[in-house]
Design a protein around this motif. Sequence first.
Motif, mmCIF file in Angstrom:
data_model
loop_
_atom_site.group_PDB
_atom_site.id
_atom_site.type_symbol
_atom_site.label_atom_id
_atom_site.label_comp_id
_atom_site.label_asym_id
_atom_site.label_seq_id
_atom_site.Cartn_x
_atom_site.Cartn_y
_atom_site.Cartn_z
ATOM 1 N N PRO A 1 0.830 -1.213 0.000
ATOM 2 C CA PRO A 1 0.000 0.000 0.000
ATOM 3 C C PRO A 1 0.865 1.262 0.000
ATOM 4 C CG PRO A 1 -0.799 -1.581 1.610
ATOM 5 C CD PRO A 1 0.531 -2.092 1.137
ATOM 6 N N ALA A 2 0.438 2.246 -0.784
ATOM 7 C CA ALA A 2 1.187 3.499 -0.890
ATOM 8 C C ALA A 2 0.222 4.672 -0.880
ATOM 9 C CB ALA A 2 2.035 3.515 -2.165
ATOM 10 N N VAL A 3 0.479 5.641 0.010
ATOM 11 C CA VAL A 3 -0.303 6.878 0.111
ATOM 12 C C VAL A 3 0.669 8.035 0.033
ATOM 13 C CG1 VAL A 3 -1.862 8.253 1.532
ATOM 14 C CG2 VAL A 3 -2.075 5.752 1.509
ATOM 15 N N ARG A 4 0.420 8.976 -0.883
ATOM 16 C CA ARG A 4 1.335 10.084 -1.092
ATOM 17 C C ARG A 4 0.567 11.416 -1.078
ATOM 18 N NH1 ARG A 4 3.949 6.475 0.059
ATOM 19 N NH2 ARG A 4 5.676 5.465 -1.060
ATOM 20 N N PHE A 5 0.807 12.248 -0.034
ATOM 21 C CA PHE A 5 0.213 13.586 0.031
ATOM 22 C C PHE A 5 0.955 14.495 -0.936
ATOM 23 C CE2 PHE A 5 -0.681 11.637 4.120
ATOM 24 C CZ PHE A 5 -2.035 11.928 4.290
ATOM 25 N N HIS A 6 0.201 15.383 -1.598
ATOM 26 C CA HIS A 6 0.866 16.182 -2.633
ATOM 27 C C HIS A 6 0.341 17.613 -2.770
ATOM 28 C CE1 HIS A 6 -2.710 15.593 -5.138
ATOM 29 N NE2 HIS A 6 -2.612 14.291 -4.946
ATOM 30 N N THR A 7 -0.840 17.956 -2.233
ATOM 31 C CA THR A 7 -1.406 19.274 -2.556
ATOM 32 C C THR A 7 -2.108 19.885 -1.345
ATOM 33 O OG1 THR A 7 -1.804 18.552 -4.824
ATOM 34 C CG2 THR A 7 -2.950 20.542 -4.101
ATOM 35 N N PHE A 8 -1.837 21.191 -1.118
ATOM 36 C CA PHE A 8 -2.659 22.011 -0.235
ATOM 37 C C PHE A 8 -3.708 22.689 -1.106
ATOM 38 C CE2 PHE A 8 1.223 21.738 2.341
ATOM 39 C CZ PHE A 8 0.688 21.382 3.576
ATOM 40 N N GLY A 9 -4.888 22.115 -1.183
ATOM 41 C CA GLY A 9 -5.919 22.647 -2.057
ATOM 42 C C GLY A 9 -6.709 23.764 -1.407
ATOM 43 N N ASP A 10 -7.713 24.258 -2.144
ATOM 44 C CA ASP A 10 -8.547 25.335 -1.627
ATOM 45 C C ASP A 10 -9.366 24.887 -0.423
ATOM 46 O OD1 ASP A 10 -7.638 27.050 -3.556
ATOM 47 O OD2 ASP A 10 -9.224 26.530 -4.985
ATOM 48 N N SER A 11 -9.823 23.623 -0.469
ATOM 49 C CA SER A 11 -10.695 23.165 0.600
ATOM 50 C C SER A 11 -10.227 21.873 1.253
ATOM 51 C CB SER A 11 -12.113 22.943 0.055
ATOM 52 O OG SER A 11 -12.091 21.975 -0.984
ATOM 53 N N ARG A 12 -9.120 21.320 0.787
ATOM 54 C CA ARG A 12 -8.701 20.030 1.307
ATOM 55 C C ARG A 12 -7.208 19.820 1.082
ATOM 56 N NH1 ARG A 12 -12.209 16.224 -2.313
ATOM 57 N NH2 ARG A 12 -13.653 17.966 -2.048
ATOM 58 N N ILE A 13 -6.672 18.830 1.751
ATOM 59 C CA ILE A 13 -5.312 18.358 1.489
ATOM 60 C C ILE A 13 -5.437 17.130 0.596
ATOM 61 C CG2 ILE A 13 -3.231 17.371 2.501
ATOM 62 C CD1 ILE A 13 -3.742 18.997 4.984
ATOM 63 N N GLY A 14 -4.878 17.211 -0.594
ATOM 64 C CA GLY A 14 -5.022 16.129 -1.556
ATOM 65 C C GLY A 14 -3.890 15.128 -1.471
ATOM 66 N N PHE A 15 -4.220 13.884 -1.734
ATOM 67 C CA PHE A 15 -3.200 12.836 -1.783
ATOM 68 C C PHE A 15 -3.625 11.769 -2.775
ATOM 69 C CE2 PHE A 15 -6.121 11.754 1.626
ATOM 70 C CZ PHE A 15 -6.349 10.396 1.478
ATOM 71 N N THR A 16 -2.644 10.947 -3.163
ATOM 72 C CA THR A 16 -2.853 9.902 -4.158
ATOM 73 C C THR A 16 -2.692 8.548 -3.496
ATOM 74 O OG1 THR A 16 -2.014 11.301 -5.952
ATOM 75 C CG2 THR A 16 -2.040 8.929 -6.336
ATOM 76 N N VAL A 17 -3.618 7.641 -3.804
ATOM 77 C CA VAL A 17 -3.542 6.261 -3.341
ATOM 78 C C VAL A 17 -3.190 5.378 -4.535
ATOM 79 C CG1 VAL A 17 -4.761 4.364 -2.216
ATOM 80 C CG2 VAL A 17 -5.278 6.735 -1.592
ATOM 81 N N ILE A 18 -2.178 4.545 -4.383
ATOM 82 C CA ILE A 18 -1.693 3.695 -5.469
ATOM 83 C C ILE A 18 -2.169 2.266 -5.215
ATOM 84 C CG2 ILE A 18 0.329 2.874 -6.722
ATOM 85 C CD1 ILE A 18 1.809 5.350 -5.740
ATOM 86 N N LEU A 19 -2.929 1.727 -6.169
ATOM 87 C CA LEU A 19 -3.466 0.370 -6.077
ATOM 88 C C LEU A 19 -2.837 -0.515 -7.143
ATOM 89 C CD1 LEU A 19 -7.269 1.248 -5.737
ATOM 90 C CD2 LEU A 19 -5.633 0.873 -3.890
ATOM 91 N N GLY A 20 -2.681 -1.792 -6.835
ATOM 92 C CA GLY A 20 -2.155 -2.751 -7.802
ATOM 93 C C GLY A 20 -3.265 -3.616 -8.368
ATOM 94 N N VAL A 21 -3.291 -3.786 -9.688
ATOM 95 C CA VAL A 21 -4.304 -4.607 -10.350
ATOM 96 C C VAL A 21 -3.596 -5.626 -11.236
ATOM 97 C CG1 VAL A 21 -6.052 -2.802 -10.299
ATOM 98 C CG2 VAL A 21 -4.547 -2.973 -12.261
ATOM 99 N N GLY A 22 -4.226 -6.792 -11.374
ATOM 100 C CA GLY A 22 -3.621 -7.846 -12.157
ATOM 101 C C GLY A 22 -3.785 -7.671 -13.647
ATOM 102 N N GLU A 23 -4.837 -6.961 -14.077
ATOM 103 C CA GLU A 23 -5.105 -6.774 -15.490
ATOM 104 C C GLU A 23 -5.870 -5.472 -15.671
ATOM 105 O OE1 GLU A 23 -7.653 -8.998 -18.999
ATOM 106 O OE2 GLU A 23 -6.827 -10.206 -17.361
ATOM 107 N N PHE A 24 -5.778 -4.884 -16.856
ATOM 108 C CA PHE A 24 -6.335 -3.560 -17.086
ATOM 109 C C PHE A 24 -7.820 -3.492 -16.745
ATOM 110 C CE2 PHE A 24 -8.361 -0.294 -19.658
ATOM 111 C CZ PHE A 24 -7.548 0.793 -19.418
ATOM 112 N N SER A 25 -8.608 -4.471 -17.173
ATOM 113 C CA SER A 25 -10.049 -4.407 -16.957
ATOM 114 C C SER A 25 -10.429 -4.606 -15.494
ATOM 115 C CB SER A 25 -10.758 -5.462 -17.816
ATOM 116 O OG SER A 25 -10.294 -6.760 -17.491
ATOM 117 N N ASP A 26 -9.510 -5.088 -14.655
ATOM 118 C CA ASP A 26 -9.822 -5.278 -13.234
ATOM 119 C C ASP A 26 -9.868 -3.968 -12.466
ATOM 120 O OD1 ASP A 26 -9.912 -8.032 -13.559
ATOM 121 O OD2 ASP A 26 -7.774 -8.270 -13.179
ATOM 122 N N GLN A 27 -9.321 -2.897 -13.042
ATOM 123 C CA GLN A 27 -9.186 -1.652 -12.290
ATOM 124 C C GLN A 27 -10.544 -1.055 -11.906
ATOM 125 O OE1 GLN A 27 -8.053 1.950 -14.503
ATOM 126 N NE2 GLN A 27 -7.925 0.682 -16.344
#
Length: 365
Positions: free
Chosen positions: A282-308
């Motif tokens: 699991p990976a969580v990466r904070f990246h932005t001080f937005g206008d109304s929130r603190i934004g971050f990205t969650v990285i998920l692993g999938v076995g195949e494109f259509s599984d996403q």
Amino acid sequence: MTRELTVDDLVYAGIALAAGLVAAFLLRMLLRWLGRHAESTRWRGDDVIVDALRMIVPWAAVAGGAASAAAALPLTRTVQHTVNQVLTVLVIFAATVAVARVVAGLVRSVTQSRSGVAGSATIFMNITRILVLAIGFLVALQTLGISIAPLLTALGVGGLAVALALQDTLANLFAGIHILASKTVQPGDYIRLSSGEEGYVEDINWRQTTVRELSNNLVVIPNGQLAKTNMTNFMRPEQQLTILVQVGVSYDSDLEHVERVTTEVVAEVMKEITGAVPEHEPAVRFHTFGDSRIGFTVILGVGEFSDQYRIKHEFIKRLHRRYREEGIRIPSPTRTVALQQGTVVIPQQRGTELEPDDMTITRPL
């Protein structure tokens, strides 16, 4: 005839012909039994070989019986030679068709043995089948005493004219061969073109590539156009991939708590949802001080494109439920509007929810 036909000649010829037919029947039954055993093996090549033998062996037995019957009859040399030539051509034709089936079947088994959504590159199957049939045709002509040298010369000259007339078709043919030989695209891959088409590659034949969209519609793309366009292959160099989900929390949130809860949800989804990658970290990466929130990205692993789509769907549902349980707030963008007499002032966005006191009305004294 070299002598008069007798009853013994007819009896011998009938016995020889009947022996050939009986041998063909028995051999066909034996090959059918072998075919049932071949179906139980994992290798599909033996199925192809037995299927081809079921065609050539009975015909060879019939031709042998007919040749023996003709030899027993008092035929002239010319007639005997003609009969032998006809029977030889028959055997050559059966052998050519059988070999073409074997080669095409082996090519199909090789293409279907790869992982991913099954598909067959019929361009190779068609090319090999045509080559084998052409060689068999030339051998049959040579057996009949017809010189093939003038025919090859005529084919060379005619082939040049045909090549000039079929430039687009030949361009698609060689583009398809180049695509398969370079291994940039194979049947079963999920691709996306710069023009917007995307889906699983079902087949690459001599003229076009067939792509099956997730909606189960088929998109037909000429090989020449596929070779020229910009393309993303989501299954090479490997089938597994990562997807990014954007999330935001309010400024008053404890980011350490947010990261820990989000990581737990990611780990849960990776282990329980079909198509996810259980060993994905699991990976969580904070990246932005937005206008109304603190934004971050969650990285998920999938076995195949259509599984996403399924994985992203489950992740958002579970994350939303877990945030409510933990008291983590996901704010929506709001604006505070201050009204004055004759004017409307709209300040910048704030990262707080709209309260009744946020609307201020001022009047001049």
